[in-house]
Design an enzyme around this catalytic site. Structure first.
Site, mmCIF file in Angstrom:
data_model
loop_
_atom_site.group_PDB
_atom_site.id
_atom_site.type_symbol
_atom_site.label_atom_id
_atom_site.label_comp_id
_atom_site.label_asym_id
_atom_site.label_seq_id
_atom_site.Cartn_x
_atom_site.Cartn_y
_atom_site.Cartn_z
ATOM 1 N N ASP A 255 0.825 -1.203 0.000
ATOM 2 C CA ASP A 255 0.000 0.000 0.000
ATOM 3 C C ASP A 255 0.862 1.256 0.000
ATOM 4 O O ASP A 255 1.929 1.297 0.615
ATOM 5 C CB ASP A 255 -0.893 -0.005 1.244
ATOM 6 C CG ASP A 255 -1.854 1.164 1.301
ATOM 7 O OD1 ASP A 255 -2.721 1.249 0.421
ATOM 8 O OD2 ASP A 255 -1.720 1.995 2.221
ATOM 9 N N ASP A 354 -10.683 2.223 -3.787
ATOM 10 C CA ASP A 354 -10.392 3.639 -3.614
ATOM 11 C C ASP A 354 -11.056 4.514 -4.680
ATOM 12 O O ASP A 354 -10.731 5.700 -4.783
ATOM 13 C CB ASP A 354 -8.880 3.871 -3.639
ATOM 14 C CG ASP A 354 -8.212 3.409 -2.355
ATOM 15 O OD1 ASP A 354 -8.859 3.485 -1.291
ATOM 16 O OD2 ASP A 354 -7.055 2.956 -2.415
#
Length: 842
Positions: A255, A354
């Site tokens: 990430d 996202d």
């Protein structure tokens, strides 16, 4: 029809009507045991908490749980047992999925966090507190081991999310907010965000994302930003990832790689590849399909692949938003194929957690189905967000993270994935091949994937109202008639190719899509993938492709031959070989069969000089303008082996004895925080500090822009403009860094290299020899102490934030710090708010 006949048709690529195209037998390169290569796989991304609740007893209680998932900002009950149940029910196998990407499995904070009156919890897994323990709301270590075992039994790999960029929400002045970003080491507290005396976190406020460095050394929103280059945390994260590797995971999605130093990440990856190499890809968020130089550089130099946001943005533009045409899609494929050194390793996707889901009320089912078909047959590793096959909709976070709506196996989207996903294993053209546009207009795109003799031709017509007459199509298909691998699911039919690959005119229906393929046996050895793409001598590298034969031949790294016992295994589709001990740098990999037939060259394998060490240079007394950079230039790919060059003036060649003693004086000064008086070396120190040019590439090439391939990091406000000197780009620094950072061999960055620096002096005094010996034989901790904070354990400096150390100063006899002319400037005149420093808090 006999089974043998079906196999023959699959090999020839001429599918008979009504004969389903099944999954090919697991060749070595396509097997679940191949952890380094995902080119033959289709990844399915699961938000663990939102997929299926297989064990209600591990759900949280109170405000952090929402029964029925009415509050999507807290836990809803999905867990590892639920995923295991669906693995065993063959939901993924029936869809053709061969890899599952699950949420970060580590322990997260338990506290609820209130934003704007709304309760939030760590259901997503990104608010870590202990990277060595499991999230109990997902399950135990046993539950995860059961999941991995069940997946492997079905030929499915497991990828874990991992987020070493930060812990959890925190406030500098309010320790009661959330859990104050506290970080634990297998249950033992390391420290919290407030009163961070050990320097485990950055304390520079939140990022405004104005520059790359601004996003690295500041908090991502209010998340406590970890200082990975702290030696304790560097070791912690290397040990933590081993916990999950030892469980048998097959890949890692990292990430927020954009918000961490590339130098540290390269060092971390090198440790993974030396321990248990797996496929690693990172998230570098891009908001458009436009190229980004930093993004490209990271993909090509860091050692990991990236989620392909350029692909994502353009597919959404063309199929979802109608803001671009097929010409734009083709342009993106061409541009990324040029920009990314290993384009087949970039992970492609049409939506994720996202962004808004691809499907909405304004987007037809057929557009989503076509976007899936394009993604599954394009270069790269396709990833499908959970629920896409069920046409799930949802806007921005958290609406794009709803509970899985259905497990139907009859939707058209499910069937599209089921038909196309297995082709990545049965047709190497789809897994590894190049891409060439063969026919195009605003709404129609016909492209060809080719690898050796294997071919796949894909046609898509996005128009919902107008069919297209396709004439003049030339392909690489052998003469014959080819049925649609989708079985007409999206309106495609058969085509006929004549000699030279010319296809007879045919009609592609409105909203149609079809795939035609040919997969003859490989005629020559062809490399499709090498992984990992970097490693040091002694590491094992996996080479995948076709036509290698069953008998050992030779693997070449450049001109360096690897033979005999250094070839671990040799199969027709896969070779495992040991990286040779050669000079560090980038090498082409080539295979020569036992019959002396050479393969293609696979470009860009990065051989490392040894274990990677992350170092951050901070330059003192250098004011910069926005966009200006400091460059470290050198003649090799890694810091530590640079060859000095002092220009063409003999009078500036160093006196090795004096310089060795000068280095030692500066080291003593670093230990005691004092300046060094060096009147006898005034001329030498002036040269090293005032006109720094020992590190000049013979051809004038510069290395290490910001945190480039040297695994060196610097922040934006600590950059100085590179002098546009034609000879090499001389960089002008103050005296304050001439003593040790840039000693005459620039080798004080590693234990063995520092010893070598001193031993190479032409003459040394007895005192110097004694000093050299003590440095050479001291423990790592002692050696780190002797080198001072800048190279303390070669990773971090423990100086408090904002403190400017007084060491590292060479002063001429009058006591004034030597300065040089300010570098020339261009661009905006806005100055950084902070001066650059030598050796301050990283």
């Amino acid at each position: 029809m006999t089974s043998a006949a079906v196999v023959a048709l699959l090999v020839a690529g001429l599918a008979a009507p009504g004969v389903p195209i099944g999954t090919a037998s697991a060749a070595a390169d396509t097997a679940v045991s191949n952890k380094q290569n995902f080119s033959t796989d289709v990844i399915y991304q699961i938000f663990t908490d939102r997929f299926y609740d297989g064990n209600a007893s591990n759900n949280p209680s109170g405000s952090t749980f929402s029964s029925g998932c009415t509050n999507k900002r807290v836990y809803c009950g999905g867990d590892w047992q639920g995923i295991t149940d669906k693995i065993n029910a063959n939901y993924f196998s029936d869809m053709g999925i061969t890899a599952l990407w699950i949420s970060q499995p580590v322990e997260n904070i338990y506290a609820a966090v209130t934003y704007s009156g709304v309760t939030n919890a760590s259901y997503h897994g990104y608010w870590a507190r202990d990277f060595k323990k499991t999230n109990p709301y997902y399950g135990s270590f046993t539950d995860l081991q059961n999941l991995i075992a069940a997946a492997h039994a079905k030929g499915i790999k497991i990828v874990i999310d991992f987020a070493p960029n930060h812990t959890s929400p925190a406030m500098e002045t309010n320790t009661s907010f959330a859990e104050n970003g506290k970080l634990y080491n297998n249950g033992s507290l390391l420290g919290g965000y407030t009163s961070d005396t050990n320097g485990y976190f950055h304390h520079n406020g939140g990022s405004d994302f104005s520059s790359l460095e601004n996003g690295i050394y500041k908090n991502l929103y209010d998340l406590a930003d970890i200082e990975q280059q702290n030696s304790t945390l560097d070791t912690y994260f290397k040990d933590a990832i081993k916990v999950w590797l030892d469980l048998g995971v097959d890949g890692i999605r990292v990430d927020a790689v954009k918000h961490m130093s590339m130098g540290w990440q390269k060092n971390w990856l090198a440790s993974i590849y030396g321990y248990q190499p797996v496929f690693v890809f990172g998230e570098w968020f891009l908001g458009s399909a436009a190229a980004d130089a930093d993004n490209t550089k990271f993909a090509n130099e860091s050692g990991m692949s990236l989620l392909d946001f350029r692909f994502n943005a353009k597919v959404r533009n063309v199929f979802r938003d109608n803001s671009d045409t097929m010409y734009g899609l083709d342009s993106m494929i061409s541009a990324t194929g040029t920009d990314y050194a290993q384009v087949a390793d970039q992970v492609t996707f049409i939506d994720n957690h996202d962004m808004e889901r691809f499907k909405s009320s304004a987007v037809s089912d057929r557009r989503l189905e076509q976007a899936l078909a394009f993604t599954l047959t394009s270069r790269g590793v396709p990833a499908i967000y959970y629920g896409t096959e069920q046409y799930m909709t949802g806007g921005t976070d958290p609406d794009n993270r709803g509970m899985m709506s259905s497990f139907s196996t009859t939707t058209t989207a499910f069937k599209v994935i089921k038909a196309l996903a297995p082709l990545r294993k049965s047709n190497p053209a789809i897994a590894y091949g190049t891409t060439q546009q063969r026919w195009i207009n605003n709404d129609v795109y016909v492209y060809e994937r080719k690898f050796g003799n294997s071919v796949a031709v894909v046609a898509i017509n996005r128009s919902a109202s107008a069919s297209a007459s396709i004439s003049g199509l030339i392909t690489s298909l052998p003469a014959g008639t080819y049925s649609d691998a989708l079985g007409g699911l999206l309106g495609g039919g058969s085509i006929t190719a004549g000699s030279g690959g010319a296809v007879s005119t045919f009609t592609l229906a409105a909203g149609g899509a079809a795939v035609w393929q040919s997969t003859p046996a490989a005629a020559t050895p062809t490399i499709g993938h090498v992984g990992p793409v970097m490693g040091k001598a002694g590491n094992t590298v996996t080479i995948d492709g076709r036509g290698f034969g069953a008998t050992k031949g030779t693997v070449y790294f450049g001109t360096n031959a690897v033979t005999g016992s250094s070839i671990v295994s040799w199969e027709d589709t896969q070779i495992k070989a040991i990286v040779p001990s050669v000079t560090s740098g980038k090498y082409d990999v080539k295979v020569r069969t036992s019959g002396a037939v050479d393969s293609n060259a696979y470009n860009g394998f990065n051989i490392l000089s040894g274990d990677q060490v992350s170092i951050r240079f901070i330059v003192q007394n250098a004011t910069t303008s926005l966009g200006e950079n400091v460059y470290l230039t050198g003649s090799v790919s890694e810091l530590g082996n640079w060859t000095p060059r002092f220009g063409d003036r003999p009078d500036l060649q160093p006196d090795h004895r004096r310089l060795s003693e000068l280095v030692l004086r500066c080291q003593r000064a670093c230990e005691h925080g004092a300046a060094v008086q060096v009147p006898q070396e005034k001329r030498l120190c002036r040269h090293l500090g005032g006109r720094l040019e020992p590190y000049v590439h013979d051809a004038g090439q510069r290395h290490g822009d910001r945190d480039g391939e040297l695994a060196v990091t610097s922040s934006g406000f600590e950059r100085a403009k590179r002098n546009k000197n034609r000879r090499s780009g001389i960089i002008r620094f103050s005296y304050s860094i001439c003593c040790l950072i840039f000693d005459w061999k620039a080798q004080a960055v590693s234990d063995r290299s520092f010893s070598r620096t001193i031993s190479l002096a032409s003459r040394t005094s007895a005192r110097t020899r004694r000093r050299r010996s003590s440095i050479r034989h001291a423990s790592p901790a002692r050696r780190a102490g002797r080198r001072g904070a800048q190279v303390s354990d070669r990773r971090n400096d423990s100086s408090p934030a904002g403190e400017t150390p007084s060491a590292w100063s060479c002063r001429p006899p009058d006591g004034r710090t030597a300065r040089t002319a300010a570098p020339r400037r261009s661009g905006p005149s806005r100055k950084s708010a902070r001066p650059a420093r030598c050796m301050a808090h990283p």
